[in-house]
Write an enzyme that holds these catalytic residues in place. Structure first.
Site, PDB file in Angstrom:
ATOM      1  N   ASN A 177       3.722   4.681  -2.756  1.00 48.11           N
ATOM      2  CA  ASN A 177       3.450   6.102  -2.904  1.00 48.11           C
ATOM      3  C   ASN A 177       4.719   6.958  -2.822  1.00 48.11           C
ATOM      4  O   ASN A 177       4.730   8.106  -3.239  1.00 48.11           O
ATOM      5  CB  ASN A 177       2.459   6.497  -1.789  1.00 48.11           C
ATOM      6  CG  ASN A 177       2.040   7.931  -1.861  1.00 48.11           C
ATOM      7  OD1 ASN A 177       2.551   8.732  -1.098  1.00 48.11           O
ATOM      8  ND2 ASN A 177       1.151   8.252  -2.774  1.00 48.11           N
ATOM      9  N   SER A 226       0.791  -1.239   0.000  1.00 46.64           N
ATOM     10  CA  SER A 226       0.000   0.000   0.000  1.00 46.64           C
ATOM     11  C   SER A 226       0.819   1.282   0.000  1.00 46.64           C
ATOM     12  O   SER A 226       1.367   1.646  -1.027  1.00 46.64           O
ATOM     13  CB  SER A 226      -1.023  -0.005   1.125  1.00 46.64           C
ATOM     14  OG  SER A 226      -0.411  -0.091   2.381  1.00 46.64           O
ATOM     15  N   GLU A 227       0.981   1.963   1.129  1.00 48.06           N
ATOM     16  CA  GLU A 227       1.589   3.290   1.128  1.00 48.06           C
ATOM     17  C   GLU A 227       3.004   3.293   0.567  1.00 48.06           C
ATOM     18  O   GLU A 227       3.501   4.312   0.099  1.00 48.06           O
ATOM     19  CB  GLU A 227       1.626   3.889   2.543  1.00 48.06           C
ATOM     20  CG  GLU A 227       0.281   4.253   3.114  1.00 48.06           C
ATOM     21  CD  GLU A 227      -0.310   3.129   3.929  1.00 48.06           C
ATOM     22  OE1 GLU A 227       0.163   1.978   3.783  1.00 48.06           O
ATOM     23  OE2 GLU A 227      -1.241   3.385   4.693  1.00 48.06           O
ATOM     24  N   LEU A 228       3.668   2.144   0.645  1.00 51.74           N
ATOM     25  CA  LEU A 228       5.069   2.105   0.201  1.00 51.74           C
ATOM     26  C   LEU A 228       5.182   2.464  -1.279  1.00 51.74           C
ATOM     27  O   LEU A 228       6.194   2.992  -1.725  1.00 51.74           O
ATOM     28  CB  LEU A 228       5.646   0.701   0.440  1.00 51.74           C
ATOM     29  CG  LEU A 228       5.549   0.210   1.881  1.00 51.74           C
ATOM     30  CD1 LEU A 228       6.064  -1.200   1.987  1.00 51.74           C
ATOM     31  CD2 LEU A 228       6.315   1.138   2.807  1.00 51.74           C
TER      32      LEU A 228
END
Lengths: 155, 133
Positions: B90, B86-88
């Protein structure tokens, strides 16, 4: 006030509404059809998309008076009983949604696309769907879902 | 500034749901694309003047580049050898685009979003005025 008669998801609805009643409030509050979501409230995000006589409109910008005498389809009108509409099923199978707020609008816009153009190219999908914003998916899986729904309808 | 193609590589553990995993990769990347190239909350005299999502400018379905994703499997620390995703996905894209601009035209941009205007001013040795943009 005015009296309106609208076919909502195939059922005739007769109501007295204020002249300035917004379609989204009529659907969500008066008819309790809360599948339609309000995003930006100014017609730029597409979350509130419903079909009016088969074509997508932003229900946050439309007055109930505008759709008097016509047919309105919301996300609640797509499944056949317990059976999801092929576009809905494609979004589930291919990950065309994450948080879900834009999803009813995406699916209705996609249905209208496939009704008008059963075999859209990727560029045609992107052009038709650009009024429906999505924060979560990055759009790739929405395109895949619509392509899969188009493919499924050919079988 | 036009983004033609994004190729990403991710250090992943066991992928439990392949569709959702790839969805996290794509979603994170396009959020990064928006942050890098179009999304802008404009504040003037302490007031937010970006009125709505149309002005803030989320990427649309027409703004997404071609994408290649490579998952490099490694052992994760969680149960079933899982790791986060997920956020990685980004994190790297804004810097990668800024570096690509520097590589192409020699303009080093340290503010987001990276706009045609910022590159044009950078070529003249000037900067965008942060108070009005």
């Amino acid at each position: 006030m005015r009296s309106v008669k609208i076919q909502v998801n195939g059922t005739a609805v007769l109501r007295d509404v204020a002249d300035n009643r917004l379609l989204i409030d009529f659907l969500r509050i008066d008819l309790q059809l809360t599948g339609t979501k309000e995003g930006c409230s100014v017609g730029v995000c597409g979350a509130c998309t419903v079909l009016f006589n088969g074509l997508p409109i932003s229900s946050c910008l439309a007055l109930v008076a505008h759709v008097d005498g016509g047919e309105v389809t919301t996300i609640e009108g797509l499944p056949d009983g317990e059976r999801l509409h092929p576009v809905q099923q494609a979004f589930v199978t291919h990950g065309g949604y994450q948080c879900g707020i834009c999803t009813p609008g995406q699916i209705l816009a996609a249905k209208a696309l496939l009704d008008a153009n059963p075999r859209p190219t990727r560029a045609e999908i992107q052009h038709w769907m650009m009024g429906n914003l999505c924060r979560c998916t990055g759009y790739y899986k929405i395109i895949e879902s619509i392509e899969a729904a188009a493919e499924a309808s050919r079988k | 500034v036009k983004l033609r193609h994004v190729a990403t590589s991710h250090d992943v553990g066991t992928i439990i749901n392949a569709v959702a995993h790839q969805g996290q990769v794509e979603g994170g990347l396009i959020q990064a694309l928006g942050q890098a190239m179009s999304e802008h909350l404009i504040v003037q005299d302490g007031l937010v003047v970006t009125a709505h999502l149309g002005e803030y400018k989320l990427p649309t379905i027409k703004d997404i580049p071609e994408l290649t994703t490579v998952n490099v499997r490694a052992r994760g620390r969680g149960p079933f050898d899982i790791k986060a995703i997920s956020e990685l996905t980004n994190a790297a894209l804004p810097a990668a685009i800024a570096n690509a601009v520097y590589d192409a035209v020699g303009v080093r941009l340290l503010d987001l979003p990276i706009s045609a205007e910022a590159v044009f001013l950078g070529l003249q040795g000037r900067k965008l005025d942060a108070s009005t943009t």
